[in-house]
Write a protein that holds these residues in place. Structure first.
Motif, short mmCIF file in Angstrom:
data_model
loop_
_atom_site.label_atom_id
_atom_site.label_comp_id
_atom_site.label_asym_id
_atom_site.label_seq_id
_atom_site.Cartn_x
_atom_site.Cartn_y
_atom_site.Cartn_z
N TYR A 59 -8.34 -23.21 -12.52
CA TYR A 59 -9.59 -22.44 -12.39
C TYR A 59 -10.56 -22.83 -13.51
O TYR A 59 -11.74 -23.11 -13.26
N ILE A 85 -12.10 -26.39 -13.09
CA ILE A 85 -13.14 -26.52 -12.06
C ILE A 85 -14.38 -25.70 -12.43
O ILE A 85 -15.51 -26.21 -12.36
N SER A 95 -16.15 -27.33 -15.43
CA SER A 95 -16.81 -28.58 -15.05
C SER A 95 -18.07 -28.32 -14.24
O SER A 95 -19.11 -28.97 -14.42
N CYS A 125 -19.78 -29.86 -4.99
CA CYS A 125 -19.62 -28.68 -5.86
C CYS A 125 -19.20 -27.47 -5.05
O CYS A 125 -18.37 -26.65 -5.49
N SER A 134 -15.47 -27.68 -4.23
CA SER A 134 -14.65 -27.41 -5.43
C SER A 134 -14.62 -25.92 -5.75
O SER A 134 -13.56 -25.34 -6.02
N VAL A 181 -11.42 -22.75 -5.68
CA VAL A 181 -11.10 -21.76 -6.71
C VAL A 181 -11.20 -20.35 -6.16
O VAL A 181 -10.30 -19.52 -6.32
#
Length: 344
Positions: A116, A119, A122, A187, A190, A194
């Motif tokens: 978590y 990601i 980032s 994005c 990703s 999560v």
């Protein structure tokens, strides 16, 4: 010390705002009950990325870790400790969310803090590059962004997208459907990974945006799995938002994330189907639904969206009743007329 506290508070609020912008841009709105905790998780994750850099490059530790002594052993010890503890803090915070999976293993969820944090951190860092590129043209045009929260039911994304298109077509806006830009799409995927694991919900891996012409200006409508976002000149954006808020039906989506509130929405839909079938509904049941909604902990906008469905249900029900009474009156008048004609 007061100055340091003020500066740290300002930084925390700024970074929290950054993470909120990330979710709005890449994913859509989060449940309002958990928005603050998710922002905290994003903030800790972003800081963790910098701590990892300080583990690899100890010379940076003085920049990222305030008041740390100039001792290489202590620097490495503190950096490694924070690199381990911060993701576990993210995982632990996910256990405190209102909409989390109640059956999730505590240890597993705490350890999931590592992916978590990776990601979320980032993505927050990526904002420094992506957000200006995405938002700068809008800022130059003085555009505004509006959202209203939804939760598309499993497997119903395409139906909701078609419904949005139909509503816009009914108002002669003639929408054109587009795929999202690649940076935003990656994005989005990703962040979806999560949030699916945090909230234990299957989230549609689909995102489309529609462009419509409103009185000579363009409005962009993005349909996320959990949000409908509108960008463009303020007056035109609000016009489209109000139309969608009034017209969109709850058959393929919810207006809340919370399971208990979704149960209320299911009851509203059940009564709606009864009205559509011409049946009488139990008004005491409708009153109970209203009382439950009043006691819920929803934010105003989400509460308004569900309350609007109750208003629509009441209007449709009383329209049906009025129509039925009118027909009954006409039949009675016709029957009396016929009886009078027979007597004559």
């Amino acid at each position: 010390m007061p100055y340091i506290r003020i500066i740290m508070t300002a930084i925390a609020k700024t970074l929290s705002k950054v993470f909120s912008m990330a979710t709005l841009t890449f994913f859509g709105r989060l449940p309002t009950q958990d928005d603050a905790k998710m922002s905290f998780m994003g903030l800790v994750s972003l800081y963790w990325i910098y701590i990892v850099f300080s583990v690899i490059f100890p010379d940076l530790a003085g920049t990222f870790i305030p008041f740390i002594p100039d001792d290489e052993f202590i620097i490495r010890l503190v950096s490694i400790s924070l690199a381990v503890l911060l993701p576990m803090t993210v995982g632990y915070t996910s256990l405190k969310l209102e909409n989390r999976d109640p059956d999730a293993s505590t240890i597993k969820q705490i350890m999931m803090g590592f992916p978590y944090a990776g990601i979320l951190g980032s993505l927050s860092m990526l904002l420094i590059i992506v957000i200006p590129l995405v938002r700068l043209p809008r800022l130059l045009k003085m555009h505004t962004q509006e959202q209203f929260a939804i939760m598309i039911r499993k497997g119903k994304y395409d139906e909701v997208l078609d419904e949005v298109k139909d509503i816009l077509n009914d108002y002669d806006f003639e929408p054109e459907v587009h795929n999202p830009r690649k940076p935003v799409w990656y994005c989005f995927i990703s962040l979806s990974y999560v949030l699916e694991h945090i909230f234990n919900r299957k989230i549609a891996k689909k995102m489309k945006y529609l462009t419509v012409d409103v009185e000579g200006t363009q409005v962009e409508v993005t349909v996320h799995a959990t949000d409908i976002s509108l960008i463009g000149p303020k007056n035109e954006v609000l016009q489209v938002k109000h139309i969608l808020a009034e017209e969109i039906e709850p058959d393929n989506l919810y207006f809340s994330w919370d399971d208990s509130t979704q149960e209320i929405e299911e009851q509203i839909i059940d009564l709606k189907h009864q009205v559509e079938a011409g049946e009488n509904i139990n008004l005491d049941r409708l009153t109970d639904i209203t009382v439950k909604l009043r006691k819920s902990s929803l934010e105003n906008e989400d509460w308004d969206a569900i309350r609007r469905q109750i208003y629509k249900l009441e209007i449709d029900y009383y329209k049906k009743r009025t129509s039925a009474k009118s027909k009954s009156s006409l039949i009675n008048v016709s029957e009396k007329k016929s009886e009078a004609e027979v007597k004559e």
